[in-house]
Structures are given as C-alpha cells and as structure tokens.
Design a protein around this motif. Structure first.
Motif, mmCIF file in Angstrom:
data_model
loop_
_atom_site.group_PDB
_atom_site.id
_atom_site.type_symbol
_atom_site.label_atom_id
_atom_site.label_comp_id
_atom_site.label_asym_id
_atom_site.label_seq_id
_atom_site.Cartn_x
_atom_site.Cartn_y
_atom_site.Cartn_z
ATOM 1 N N THR A 72 0.809 -1.214 0.000
ATOM 2 C CA THR A 72 0.000 0.000 0.000
ATOM 3 C C THR A 72 0.848 1.272 0.000
ATOM 4 O OG1 THR A 72 -0.114 0.070 2.410
ATOM 5 C CG2 THR A 72 -1.816 -1.205 1.276
ATOM 6 N N THR A 73 0.233 2.332 -0.481
ATOM 7 C CA THR A 73 0.939 3.616 -0.514
ATOM 8 C C THR A 73 0.989 4.258 0.871
ATOM 9 O OG1 THR A 73 -1.100 4.769 -1.116
ATOM 10 C CG2 THR A 73 0.356 4.048 -2.908
ATOM 11 N N ASP A 74 0.054 3.876 1.765
ATOM 12 C CA ASP A 74 0.093 4.403 3.130
ATOM 13 C C ASP A 74 1.359 3.946 3.843
ATOM 14 O OD1 ASP A 74 -2.310 5.647 2.773
ATOM 15 O OD2 ASP A 74 -3.486 4.018 3.660
ATOM 16 N N ARG A 75 1.747 2.708 3.604
ATOM 17 C CA ARG A 75 2.972 2.203 4.210
ATOM 18 C C ARG A 75 4.193 2.923 3.640
ATOM 19 N NH1 ARG A 75 2.407 -4.340 4.756
ATOM 20 N NH2 ARG A 75 0.663 -4.312 6.225
ATOM 21 N N ALA A 76 4.155 3.243 2.369
ATOM 22 C CA ALA A 76 5.277 3.961 1.762
ATOM 23 C C ALA A 76 5.414 5.349 2.373
ATOM 24 C CB ALA A 76 5.086 4.059 0.252
ATOM 25 N N LEU A 77 4.293 6.020 2.574
ATOM 26 C CA LEU A 77 4.335 7.353 3.176
ATOM 27 C C LEU A 77 4.840 7.283 4.614
ATOM 28 C CD1 LEU A 77 3.695 10.354 2.801
ATOM 29 C CD2 LEU A 77 1.395 9.871 3.645
ATOM 30 N N ALA A 78 4.337 6.323 5.383
ATOM 31 C CA ALA A 78 4.772 6.192 6.785
ATOM 32 C C ALA A 78 6.257 5.842 6.866
ATOM 33 C CB ALA A 78 3.944 5.122 7.484
ATOM 34 N N ALA A 79 6.703 4.925 6.031
ATOM 35 C CA ALA A 79 8.119 4.545 6.039
ATOM 36 C C ALA A 79 8.996 5.699 5.589
ATOM 37 C CB ALA A 79 8.341 3.331 5.140
ATOM 38 N N GLY A 80 8.538 6.483 4.626
ATOM 39 C CA GLY A 80 9.302 7.624 4.167
ATOM 40 C C GLY A 80 9.490 8.664 5.252
ATOM 41 N N VAL A 81 8.428 8.932 5.987
ATOM 42 C CA VAL A 81 8.528 9.915 7.071
ATOM 43 C C VAL A 81 9.459 9.400 8.165
ATOM 44 C CG1 VAL A 81 7.214 11.025 8.918
ATOM 45 C CG2 VAL A 81 6.299 10.979 6.604
ATOM 46 N N VAL A 82 9.314 8.122 8.533
ATOM 47 C CA VAL A 82 10.169 7.562 9.586
ATOM 48 C C VAL A 82 11.634 7.548 9.149
ATOM 49 C CG1 VAL A 82 10.691 5.449 10.861
ATOM 50 C CG2 VAL A 82 8.335 6.232 10.669
ATOM 51 N N LEU A 83 11.903 7.121 7.923
ATOM 52 C CA LEU A 83 13.281 7.104 7.429
ATOM 53 C C LEU A 83 13.884 8.500 7.410
ATOM 54 C CD1 LEU A 83 13.153 4.554 4.479
ATOM 55 C CD2 LEU A 83 14.382 4.304 6.624
ATOM 56 N N LEU A 84 13.122 9.452 6.959
ATOM 57 C CA LEU A 84 13.621 10.826 6.887
ATOM 58 C C LEU A 84 13.897 11.394 8.279
ATOM 59 C CD1 LEU A 84 14.217 12.852 4.644
ATOM 60 C CD2 LEU A 84 11.946 13.775 4.974
ATOM 61 N N VAL A 85 12.984 11.181 9.210
ATOM 62 C CA VAL A 85 13.156 11.723 10.556
ATOM 63 C C VAL A 85 14.331 11.059 11.265
ATOM 64 C CG1 VAL A 85 12.083 11.821 12.848
ATOM 65 C CG2 VAL A 85 10.790 12.507 10.830
ATOM 66 N N ILE A 86 14.424 9.726 11.188
ATOM 67 C CA ILE A 86 15.514 9.029 11.881
ATOM 68 C C ILE A 86 16.860 9.395 11.263
ATOM 69 C CG2 ILE A 86 16.516 6.769 12.354
ATOM 70 C CD1 ILE A 86 13.723 5.699 12.702
ATOM 71 N N ALA A 87 16.930 9.498 9.950
ATOM 72 C CA ALA A 87 18.199 9.842 9.303
ATOM 73 C C ALA A 87 18.627 11.266 9.650
ATOM 74 C CB ALA A 87 18.078 9.680 7.790
ATOM 75 N N LEU A 88 17.698 12.197 9.647
ATOM 76 C CA LEU A 88 18.059 13.580 9.988
ATOM 77 C C LEU A 88 18.427 13.719 11.464
ATOM 78 C CD1 LEU A 88 15.502 15.611 7.856
ATOM 79 C CD2 LEU A 88 17.951 15.331 7.483
ATOM 80 N N LEU A 89 17.700 13.021 12.341
ATOM 81 C CA LEU A 89 18.070 13.042 13.755
ATOM 82 C C LEU A 89 19.425 12.382 13.973
ATOM 83 C CD1 LEU A 89 14.762 12.282 15.682
ATOM 84 C CD2 LEU A 89 16.099 14.379 15.694
ATOM 85 N N GLY A 90 19.700 11.332 13.226
ATOM 86 C CA GLY A 90 21.007 10.690 13.333
ATOM 87 C C GLY A 90 22.128 11.607 12.894
ATOM 88 N N LEU A 91 21.888 12.352 11.849
ATOM 89 C CA LEU A 91 22.910 13.305 11.402
ATOM 90 C C LEU A 91 23.136 14.410 12.417
ATOM 91 C CD1 LEU A 91 22.254 13.803 7.595
ATOM 92 C CD2 LEU A 91 24.289 12.891 8.672
ATOM 93 N N VAL A 92 22.058 14.910 13.003
ATOM 94 C CA VAL A 92 22.178 16.019 13.941
ATOM 95 C C VAL A 92 22.729 15.545 15.285
ATOM 96 C CG1 VAL A 92 20.853 17.709 15.264
ATOM 97 C CG2 VAL A 92 20.397 17.404 12.847
ATOM 98 N N LEU A 93 22.199 14.445 15.813
ATOM 99 C CA LEU A 93 22.585 14.021 17.154
ATOM 100 C C LEU A 93 23.861 13.183 17.176
ATOM 101 C CD1 LEU A 93 19.089 13.142 18.634
ATOM 102 C CD2 LEU A 93 20.433 15.219 18.930
ATOM 103 N N LEU A 94 23.979 12.226 16.249
ATOM 104 C CA LEU A 94 25.149 11.351 16.239
ATOM 105 C C LEU A 94 26.285 11.942 15.424
ATOM 106 C CD1 LEU A 94 23.398 7.913 15.755
ATOM 107 C CD2 LEU A 94 24.241 8.908 17.862
#
Length: 121
Positions: A72-94
């Motif tokens: 489903t496209t809902d899963r793609a949207l949810a995964a995209g948001v999670v991937l983007l947030v975790i990657a950006l937080l990882g760049l900023v914090l780690l």
C-alpha cells in the motif's frame, strides 16, 4: 506504475544506505578491537558503543525500507517519514563524523525517505 517504480527505487536506496551504515559500524568494531588490543580501554569501549548504535540503526533503516516497499501507498508514506526523521536526527545528534561510509549511507536513506514520501502521495 510510476508509484511502484518510486517505491522500488526507494527500497534500493534504503537498503543500500542501511548496509553502508552497518559496514561503518563493523569498521568501528575493528577500530574498537585495535584500541582494546593496544591498551586504551576507554577509547576502545567508546568505539564499541558507536558500533552497537550504527549496526542497530542500519538494521532499522533496512527494516523500514522493506516496510515501505510493501503493497500500500500508506505504508510507503509512513516509512518515508520515519526514514527521513531518523536519518536527519542521526545526522544532527550522532553526527556520523567518524566515517564517510556512514555519512554516505545516511544520505542514501534520506533519498529513500524522500522517494517513499513522493510515492506515497
């Protein structure tokens, strides 16, 4: 058909980015073993901690990339948001300042997150 192609490309970038982050963690494991072998236990344990964080983070990236490539496209949207947030937080914090491979993997995960968000709309 373009929706499935965007998710497929997002899956490719997400898995490749996750693998690169895990490889950076394994490189840090070797670095940790070296420092422990030459008698610097605190530095070695610090790199061991970085190893654990990077390997777990890479596996989370791979898991959400696989989740976003599902039906489903809902899963793609949810995964995209999670991937983007975790990657950006990882760049900023780690920072991922200890290796270019981890930084490149994180950039690939950010690209995957953006592709999933576009495919999920």
């Amino acid at each position: 058909m373009a929706d499935h192609g965007g998710r497929g490309l997002g899956f490719l970038f997400g898995v490749l980015g996750g693998i690169l982050v895990v490889v950076q963690g394994l490189i840090d494991l070797v670095r940790s073993a070296f420092y422990l072998a030459v008698g610097h236990p605190f530095v070695g344990l610090g790199w061991l901690g970085a190893t654990v964080v990077l390997v777990i983070l890479g596996l989370v990236f791979i898991a959400f990339a696989a989740y976003g490539a599902s039906r489903t496209t809902d899963r793609a949207l949810a995964a995209g948001v999670v991937l983007l947030v975790i990657a950006l937080l990882g760049l900023v914090l780690l920072g991922f300042g200890n290796g270019i491979i981890g930084l490149l993997g994180t950039v690939f995960v950010i690209i995957a997150g953006l592709l999933y968000i576009v495919a999920g709309r």
